[in-house]
Design a protein around this motif. Structure first.
Motif, PDB file in Angstrom:
ATOM      1  N   CYS A  38     -26.231 -56.160   9.961  1.00  0.00           N
ATOM      2  CA  CYS A  38     -26.112 -54.913   9.197  1.00  0.00           C
ATOM      3  C   CYS A  38     -24.685 -54.760   8.679  1.00  0.00           C
ATOM      4  CB  CYS A  38     -26.535 -53.719  10.031  1.00  0.00           C
ATOM      5  SG  CYS A  38     -25.857 -53.662  11.685  1.00  0.00           S
ATOM      6  N   PRO A  39     -24.365 -55.424   7.585  1.00  0.00           N
ATOM      7  CA  PRO A  39     -22.994 -55.385   7.070  1.00  0.00           C
ATOM      8  C   PRO A  39     -22.607 -54.044   6.462  1.00  0.00           C
ATOM      9  CG  PRO A  39     -24.401 -56.601   5.590  1.00  0.00           C
ATOM     10  CD  PRO A  39     -25.234 -56.277   6.799  1.00  0.00           C
ATOM     11  N   ASP A  40     -23.598 -53.212   6.091  1.00  0.00           N
ATOM     12  CA  ASP A  40     -23.281 -51.940   5.448  1.00  0.00           C
ATOM     13  C   ASP A  40     -23.184 -50.784   6.442  1.00  0.00           C
ATOM     14  OD1 ASP A  40     -25.958 -52.167   6.012  1.00  0.00           O
ATOM     15  OD2 ASP A  40     -26.604 -51.010   4.263  1.00  0.00           O
ATOM     16  N   ALA A  41     -22.901 -51.076   7.695  1.00  0.00           N
ATOM     17  CA  ALA A  41     -22.789 -50.029   8.714  1.00  0.00           C
ATOM     18  C   ALA A  41     -21.508 -49.234   8.494  1.00  0.00           C
ATOM     19  CB  ALA A  41     -22.783 -50.650  10.107  1.00  0.00           C
ATOM     20  N   ASP A  42     -21.624 -47.905   8.654  1.00  0.00           N
ATOM     21  CA  ASP A  42     -20.447 -47.055   8.507  1.00  0.00           C
ATOM     22  C   ASP A  42     -19.986 -46.552   9.872  1.00  0.00           C
ATOM     23  OD1 ASP A  42     -22.515 -45.360   9.056  1.00  0.00           O
ATOM     24  OD2 ASP A  42     -22.274 -44.103   7.291  1.00  0.00           O
ATOM     25  N   GLU A  43     -19.023 -45.628   9.870  1.00  0.00           N
ATOM     26  CA  GLU A  43     -18.449 -45.174  11.144  1.00  0.00           C
ATOM     27  C   GLU A  43     -19.392 -44.269  11.933  1.00  0.00           C
ATOM     28  OE1 GLU A  43     -17.355 -42.530   7.815  1.00  0.00           O
ATOM     29  OE2 GLU A  43     -16.847 -44.609   8.167  1.00  0.00           O
ATOM     30  N   ASP A  44     -20.447 -43.718  11.294  1.00  0.00           N
ATOM     31  CA  ASP A  44     -21.406 -42.871  12.011  1.00  0.00           C
ATOM     32  C   ASP A  44     -22.449 -43.688  12.758  1.00  0.00           C
ATOM     33  OD1 ASP A  44     -20.160 -40.632  11.067  1.00  0.00           O
ATOM     34  OD2 ASP A  44     -21.507 -40.387   9.344  1.00  0.00           O
ATOM     35  N   THR A  45     -22.495 -44.967  12.532  1.00  0.00           N
ATOM     36  CA  THR A  45     -23.493 -45.829  13.151  1.00  0.00           C
ATOM     37  C   THR A  45     -23.150 -46.047  14.617  1.00  0.00           C
ATOM     38  OG1 THR A  45     -23.763 -46.920  11.025  1.00  0.00           O
ATOM     39  CG2 THR A  45     -24.700 -48.014  12.928  1.00  0.00           C
ATOM     40  N   LYS A  46     -24.169 -45.858  15.473  1.00  0.00           N
ATOM     41  CA  LYS A  46     -23.991 -46.031  16.920  1.00  0.00           C
ATOM     42  C   LYS A  46     -24.349 -47.455  17.312  1.00  0.00           C
ATOM     43  CE  LYS A  46     -27.333 -43.073  17.252  1.00  0.00           C
ATOM     44  NZ  LYS A  46     -27.897 -42.092  16.441  1.00  0.00           N
ATOM     45  N   ASP A  47     -23.976 -47.834  18.541  1.00  0.00           N
ATOM     46  CA  ASP A  47     -24.473 -49.117  19.034  1.00  0.00           C
ATOM     47  C   ASP A  47     -25.907 -48.914  19.498  1.00  0.00           C
ATOM     48  OD1 ASP A  47     -24.331 -49.373  22.344  1.00  0.00           O
ATOM     49  OD2 ASP A  47     -23.071 -47.801  21.468  1.00  0.00           O
ATOM     50  N   CYS A  48     -26.707 -49.949  19.373  1.00  0.00           N
ATOM     51  CA  CYS A  48     -28.152 -49.808  19.546  1.00  0.00           C
ATOM     52  C   CYS A  48     -28.570 -49.555  20.992  1.00  0.00           C
ATOM     53  CB  CYS A  48     -28.865 -51.035  18.988  1.00  0.00           C
ATOM     54  SG  CYS A  48     -28.904 -51.012  17.187  1.00  0.00           S
ATOM     55  N   LEU A  49     -27.847 -50.058  21.962  1.00  0.00           N
ATOM     56  CA  LEU A  49     -28.238 -49.825  23.351  1.00  0.00           C
ATOM     57  C   LEU A  49     -28.162 -48.338  23.696  1.00  0.00           C
ATOM     58  CD1 LEU A  49     -26.655 -52.869  25.196  1.00  0.00           C
ATOM     59  CD2 LEU A  49     -28.951 -52.608  24.263  1.00  0.00           C
ATOM     60  N   ASN A  50     -27.090 -47.674  23.263  1.00  0.00           N
ATOM     61  CA  ASN A  50     -26.996 -46.229  23.485  1.00  0.00           C
ATOM     62  C   ASN A  50     -27.996 -45.463  22.632  1.00  0.00           C
ATOM     63  OD1 ASN A  50     -24.968 -46.388  25.407  1.00  0.00           O
ATOM     64  ND2 ASN A  50     -23.349 -46.325  23.867  1.00  0.00           N
ATOM     65  N   ALA A  51     -28.275 -45.944  21.430  1.00  0.00           N
ATOM     66  CA  ALA A  51     -29.245 -45.288  20.561  1.00  0.00           C
ATOM     67  C   ALA A  51     -30.654 -45.359  21.159  1.00  0.00           C
ATOM     68  CB  ALA A  51     -29.224 -45.920  19.181  1.00  0.00           C
ATOM     69  N   ILE A  52     -30.998 -46.485  21.766  1.00  0.00           N
ATOM     70  CA  ILE A  52     -32.311 -46.623  22.403  1.00  0.00           C
ATOM     71  C   ILE A  52     -32.435 -45.643  23.562  1.00  0.00           C
ATOM     72  CG2 ILE A  52     -33.735 -48.173  23.803  1.00  0.00           C
ATOM     73  CD1 ILE A  52     -32.667 -50.475  22.013  1.00  0.00           C
ATOM     74  N   MET A  53     -31.392 -45.567  24.386  1.00  0.00           N
ATOM     75  CA  MET A  53     -31.421 -44.650  25.520  1.00  0.00           C
ATOM     76  C   MET A  53     -31.520 -43.200  25.049  1.00  0.00           C
ATOM     77  SD  MET A  53     -28.791 -44.268  28.695  1.00  0.00           S
ATOM     78  CE  MET A  53     -29.094 -45.946  29.180  1.00  0.00           C
ATOM     79  N   GLY A  54     -30.755 -42.842  24.028  1.00  0.00           N
ATOM     80  CA  GLY A  54     -30.802 -41.481  23.497  1.00  0.00           C
ATOM     81  C   GLY A  54     -32.150 -41.143  22.901  1.00  0.00           C
ATOM     82  N   PHE A  55     -32.747 -42.095  22.188  1.00  0.00           N
ATOM     83  CA  PHE A  55     -34.061 -41.879  21.585  1.00  0.00           C
ATOM     84  C   PHE A  55     -35.105 -41.584  22.645  1.00  0.00           C
ATOM     85  CE2 PHE A  55     -38.146 -43.556  20.101  1.00  0.00           C
ATOM     86  CZ  PHE A  55     -38.297 -42.834  18.926  1.00  0.00           C
TER      87      PHE A  55
END
Length: 174
Positions: free
Chosen positions: A117-134
């Motif tokens: 994902c080369p177009d990731a910006d500063e609001d993008t989270k890391d996926c492991l934390n995003a999975i847990m949050g989801f």
């Protein structure tokens, strides 16, 4: 990478099969409950009540199992994501899997942005934390839906017993 034990995987699949089986049996039992109400059969209505009670117990057991093993389920999904982005993955469509995670969760990579994902910006989270949050967000919704279904089942059990008793009392008068 840590391997998912076959026993844990089978337990997760077993919980899913319990819920699917309970839904299918519930449809069949509902048909017999309707037939019992139309024919005014005490036997069918009592059987409907007993089946609802067994299905209710199975759904409660599956729900409790799901909530108790919530952390393990999250860990397994995080591991699946990590395997899908690893270079030595045997999964031939690993980029498609990773892109789905990235699109749905608005995340990228494990601890740093991934080349996927080369177009990731500063609001993008890391996926492991995003999975847990989801999962932590959506788990309460699943719980509320489960409580709603349980409430409907309890109301169905109450109505079937009330109708069964009314049929019995009506036959005693005649």
């Amino acid at each position: 990478m840590r391997e998912i034990s076959p026993f844990c995987f089978q337990l997760h699949i077993l919980a899913v099969y319990i819920l699917i089986g309970a839904g299918g049996v519930m449809m069949l039992v509902g048909f017999f409950g309707c037939c019992g109400a139309v024919k005014e059969s005490q036997c069918l209505l009592a059987s409907f009540f007993a089946c609802l009670l067994v299905i209710f117990g199975a759904e409660v057991a599956a729900g409790v199992f799901g909530f108790m093993s919530k952390d393990k389920i999250i860990e397994d999904i995080q591991q699946f994501y990590s395997e899908s982005i690893s270079e030595n993955s045997e999964n031939s469509n690993r980029t498609a899997v990773a892109e789905m995670y990235h699109d749905v969760l608005n995340c990228c990579g494990v601890y740093m942005p991934s080349p996927l994902c080369p177009d990731a910006d500063e609001d993008t989270k890391d996926c492991l934390n995003a999975i847990m949050g989801f999962f932590n967000e959506k788990l309460y919704i699943i719980g509320y839906v489960g409580i709603g279904v349980a409430g409907v089942m309890v109301i169905g059990m109450i109505f079937s017993m009330v109708l069964c008793c009314a049929i019995r009392n009506n036959r005693e008068v005649i």
